[in-house]
Design a protein around this motif. Structure first.
Motif, PDB file in Angstrom:
ATOM      1  N   THR A 170      19.767 -21.680  -7.023  1.00  0.00           N
ATOM      2  CA  THR A 170      20.382 -20.438  -7.508  1.00  0.00           C
ATOM      3  C   THR A 170      19.402 -19.647  -8.377  1.00  0.00           C
ATOM      4  N   GLY A 171      19.297 -18.361  -8.111  1.00  0.00           N
ATOM      5  CA  GLY A 171      18.386 -17.477  -8.860  1.00  0.00           C
ATOM      6  C   GLY A 171      17.083 -17.243  -8.121  1.00  0.00           C
ATOM      7  N   ALA A 172      16.721 -18.161  -7.210  1.00  0.00           N
ATOM      8  CA  ALA A 172      15.433 -18.014  -6.508  1.00  0.00           C
ATOM      9  C   ALA A 172      15.433 -16.792  -5.591  1.00  0.00           C
ATOM     10  N   GLY A 173      16.612 -16.434  -5.071  1.00  0.00           N
ATOM     11  CA  GLY A 173      16.701 -15.230  -4.239  1.00  0.00           C
ATOM     12  C   GLY A 173      16.362 -13.997  -5.067  1.00  0.00           C
ATOM     13  N   GLN A 174      16.965 -13.911  -6.255  1.00  0.00           N
ATOM     14  CA  GLN A 174      16.699 -12.741  -7.119  1.00  0.00           C
ATOM     15  C   GLN A 174      15.249 -12.736  -7.611  1.00  0.00           C
ATOM     16  N   LEU A 175      14.693 -13.911  -7.915  1.00  0.00           N
ATOM     17  CA  LEU A 175      13.284 -13.954  -8.351  1.00  0.00           C
ATOM     18  C   LEU A 175      12.368 -13.483  -7.208  1.00  0.00           C
ATOM     19  N   THR A 176      12.704 -13.859  -5.988  1.00  0.00           N
ATOM     20  CA  THR A 176      11.905 -13.429  -4.829  1.00  0.00           C
ATOM     21  C   THR A 176      12.012 -11.917  -4.646  1.00  0.00           C
ATOM     22  N   LYS A 177      13.215 -11.402  -4.848  1.00  0.00           N
ATOM     23  CA  LYS A 177      13.399  -9.938  -4.758  1.00  0.00           C
ATOM     24  C   LYS A 177      12.542  -9.234  -5.821  1.00  0.00           C
ATOM     25  N   MET A 178      12.380  -9.849  -6.989  1.00  0.00           N
ATOM     26  CA  MET A 178      11.525  -9.247  -8.027  1.00  0.00           C
ATOM     27  C   MET A 178      10.084  -9.159  -7.529  1.00  0.00           C
ATOM     28  N   VAL A 179       9.614 -10.214  -6.857  1.00  0.00           N
ATOM     29  CA  VAL A 179       8.262 -10.192  -6.282  1.00  0.00           C
ATOM     30  C   VAL A 179       8.163  -9.035  -5.280  1.00  0.00           C
ATOM     31  N   ASN A 180       9.198  -8.906  -4.467  1.00  0.00           N
ATOM     32  CA  ASN A 180       9.245  -7.819  -3.475  1.00  0.00           C
ATOM     33  C   ASN A 180       9.125  -6.455  -4.152  1.00  0.00           C
ATOM     34  N   GLN A 181       9.862  -6.269  -5.238  1.00  0.00           N
ATOM     35  CA  GLN A 181       9.854  -4.962  -5.928  1.00  0.00           C
ATOM     36  C   GLN A 181       8.505  -4.698  -6.599  1.00  0.00           C
ATOM     37  N   ILE A 182       7.878  -5.753  -7.142  1.00  0.00           N
ATOM     38  CA  ILE A 182       6.550  -5.599  -7.750  1.00  0.00           C
ATOM     39  C   ILE A 182       5.569  -5.120  -6.673  1.00  0.00           C
ATOM     40  N   CYS A 183       5.614  -5.767  -5.511  1.00  0.00           N
ATOM     41  CA  CYS A 183       4.652  -5.446  -4.444  1.00  0.00           C
ATOM     42  C   CYS A 183       4.906  -4.062  -3.869  1.00  0.00           C
ATOM     43  N   PHE A 184       6.171  -3.753  -3.597  1.00  0.00           N
ATOM     44  CA  PHE A 184       6.395  -2.500  -2.866  1.00  0.00           C
ATOM     45  C   PHE A 184       6.203  -1.269  -3.755  1.00  0.00           C
ATOM     46  N   THR A 185       6.565  -1.357  -5.046  1.00  0.00           N
ATOM     47  CA  THR A 185       6.379  -0.169  -5.892  1.00  0.00           C
ATOM     48  C   THR A 185       4.891   0.086  -6.131  1.00  0.00           C
ATOM     49  N   GLY A 186       4.083  -0.963  -6.172  1.00  0.00           N
ATOM     50  CA  GLY A 186       2.634  -0.778  -6.309  1.00  0.00           C
ATOM     51  C   GLY A 186       2.061  -0.035  -5.107  1.00  0.00           C
ATOM     52  N   VAL A 187       2.563  -0.376  -3.923  1.00  0.00           N
ATOM     53  CA  VAL A 187       2.088   0.298  -2.703  1.00  0.00           C
ATOM     54  C   VAL A 187       2.509   1.774  -2.714  1.00  0.00           C
ATOM     55  N   VAL A 188       3.746   2.040  -3.111  1.00  0.00           N
ATOM     56  CA  VAL A 188       4.225   3.438  -3.147  1.00  0.00           C
ATOM     57  C   VAL A 188       3.399   4.248  -4.151  1.00  0.00           C
ATOM     58  N   ALA A 189       3.126   3.654  -5.317  1.00  0.00           N
ATOM     59  CA  ALA A 189       2.345   4.374  -6.337  1.00  0.00           C
ATOM     60  C   ALA A 189       0.944   4.679  -5.813  1.00  0.00           C
ATOM     61  N   GLN A 214      -5.370   3.255  10.202  1.00  0.00           N
ATOM     62  CA  GLN A 214      -5.907   2.232  11.113  1.00  0.00           C
ATOM     63  C   GLN A 214      -6.828   1.250  10.376  1.00  0.00           C
ATOM     64  N   GLY A 215      -6.945   1.425   9.044  1.00  0.00           N
ATOM     65  CA  GLY A 215      -7.811   0.540   8.276  1.00  0.00           C
ATOM     66  C   GLY A 215      -7.035  -0.261   7.243  1.00  0.00           C
ATOM     67  N   ALA A 216      -7.731  -0.715   6.206  1.00  0.00           N
ATOM     68  CA  ALA A 216      -7.148  -1.639   5.222  1.00  0.00           C
ATOM     69  C   ALA A 216      -6.084  -0.987   4.346  1.00  0.00           C
ATOM     70  N   ALA A 217      -6.010   0.352   4.321  1.00  0.00           N
ATOM     71  CA  ALA A 217      -5.011   1.024   3.481  1.00  0.00           C
ATOM     72  C   ALA A 217      -3.657   1.139   4.174  1.00  0.00           C
ATOM     73  N   GLN A 218      -3.575   0.743   5.432  1.00  0.00           N
ATOM     74  CA  GLN A 218      -2.313   0.873   6.184  1.00  0.00           C
ATOM     75  C   GLN A 218      -1.192   0.091   5.494  1.00  0.00           C
ATOM     76  N   SER A 219       0.006   0.607   5.536  1.00  0.00           N
ATOM     77  CA  SER A 219       1.165  -0.107   4.985  1.00  0.00           C
ATOM     78  C   SER A 219       2.424   0.424   5.656  1.00  0.00           C
ATOM     79  N   TRP A 220       3.531  -0.294   5.454  1.00  0.00           N
ATOM     80  CA  TRP A 220       4.830   0.194   5.960  1.00  0.00           C
ATOM     81  C   TRP A 220       5.128   1.545   5.317  1.00  0.00           C
ATOM     82  N   GLN A 221       4.840   1.659   4.027  1.00  0.00           N
ATOM     83  CA  GLN A 221       5.123   2.921   3.333  1.00  0.00           C
ATOM     84  C   GLN A 221       4.297   4.055   3.939  1.00  0.00           C
ATOM     85  N   MET A 222       3.028   3.782   4.248  1.00  0.00           N
ATOM     86  CA  MET A 222       2.194   4.818   4.849  1.00  0.00           C
ATOM     87  C   MET A 222       2.745   5.215   6.219  1.00  0.00           C
TER      88      MET A 222
END
Ligand code: NAP
Length: 294
Positions: A170-189, A214-222
């Motif tokens: 219990t709680g590991a799902g929310q902790l994993t979601k925190m990792v997700n939010q750290i990663c994705f907001t950095g990409v958006v910024a 087509q290079g290393a900067a590619q992302s889902w957000q891009m």
């Protein structure tokens, strides 16, 4: 698959389409939304498009009563506490509450222990993939809880999951979601600053994206947001107000762990400025608008 009676609370941007997938999977869904008009709209949408529609429940109690599994997809910690405790009061022994909201890990642990004291089960199962992922049934679902309980919900949530995985207790799902939010907001910024720089340098932004995607900067957000950002369109589901909630949760957890996250702290402040600019309900890619407004 076995047909189950399912309770659903929260027919918002995410919860509405997710509950719809469960109805189409053949389950009996008792769905409730705090604002009744939204619930009626949810049901009418399916009826008008000749699809099976769930039953509307007038209250959280009515949604949870007699359900094998109760799902919640609401707001933050206090919203979840309120809804879950109301549901717990009428849930049948052995039934499960699956929470798809993004909350703190501590509220997940608190509610799991209250559930256990009543002979109920609790799984924290936040999701990633946004409005499109909910509508297309292609969400990533990160879960925390007991393996036996997860095994019971796994075939049911498959109706809207691209990947569903039990990550830990219990709680590991929310902790994993925190990792997700750290990663994705950095990409958006990074994407917002890259596009802003390209505009200011007088580059042809389409040509820039064509080559760097087509290079290393590619992302889902891009791939999915760069064009809409350039057009100043920010109506794609995951609101600035929600990301502020999520980054607040991340920063609280980081403080408790003694971990410094200076990048997250900075991005959180930028989203706060966007709220001041009236972009609370814009989607998270509106970071470019903050730079344009400087
Ligand atoms: P939303 O469109 O604002 O919907 C929120 C839903 O929760 C509404 O049905 C709302 O009812 C209900 N609700 C909120 N507080 C409540 C309370 N105290 N009691 C009863 N109902 C309550 O939000 P959303 O975008 O679907 O997000 C829902 C959850 O998923 C949030 O935790 C969010 O962080 C998370 N999430 C969102 C996304 C996304 O892209 N949108 C992606 C991943 C995760 P009313 O209609 O009455 O307001």
């Amino acid at each position: 698959m076995q047909t189950l009676t399912l309770g659903w609370v929260g027919l918002g941007t995410m919860g509405g389409p997710m509950a719809g997938h469960l109805v189409r999977a053949g389950h009996r869904v008792q769905a409730h939304n705090r604002t009744p008009a939204r619930a009626r709209h949810w049901r009418e949408h399916y009826l008008q498009t000749n699809q099976p529609a769930g039953e509307l429940a007038g209250s959280v109690n009515d949604a949870a009563y007699g359900a094998d599994i109760v799902f919640t997809c609401v707001g933050g910690d206090d919203d979840l506490r309120q809804v879950a405790r109301t549901a717990f009061a009428v849930m049948q022994p052995g039934s499960i509450l699956v929470d798809h909201s993004t909350t703190s890990a501590s509220v997940a642990r608190e509610l799991a222990s209250e559930a256990a004291a009543r002979g109920l089960h609790f799984i924290d199962a936040p999701v990633s993939g946004g409005q499109a992922g909910a509508e297309n049934g292609q969400l990533a679902i990160m879960a925390g809880g007991e393996a036996g309980t997860f095994a019971r919900i796994e075939p049911v949530i498959a109706a809207y999951a691209k990947r569903a995985r039990l990550v830990g207790p219990t709680g590991a799902g929310q902790l994993t979601k925190m990792v997700n939010q750290i990663c994705f907001t950095g990409v958006v910024a990074g994407l917002a600053e890259g596009l802003f720089f390209a505009e200011k340098a007088g580059l042809d932004c389409q040509a820039v994206l064509d080559v760097i995607s087509q290079g290393a900067a590619q992302s889902w957000q891009m791939d999915h947001r760069a064009q809409t950002m350039l057009r100043g369109e920010y109506d794609f589901g995951f609101a600035v107000d929600w990301v502020r909630k999520d980054l607040g949760i991340v920063l609280d957890e980081a403080r408790a762990l003694g971990v410094a996250l200076p990048g997250v702290a900075q991005i959180n402040d930028w989203y706060g400025e966007l709220q001041q600019l009236g972009h609370g309900r814009s989607d998270t890619s509106a970071l470019l608008e903050r730079l344009r407004a400087l």
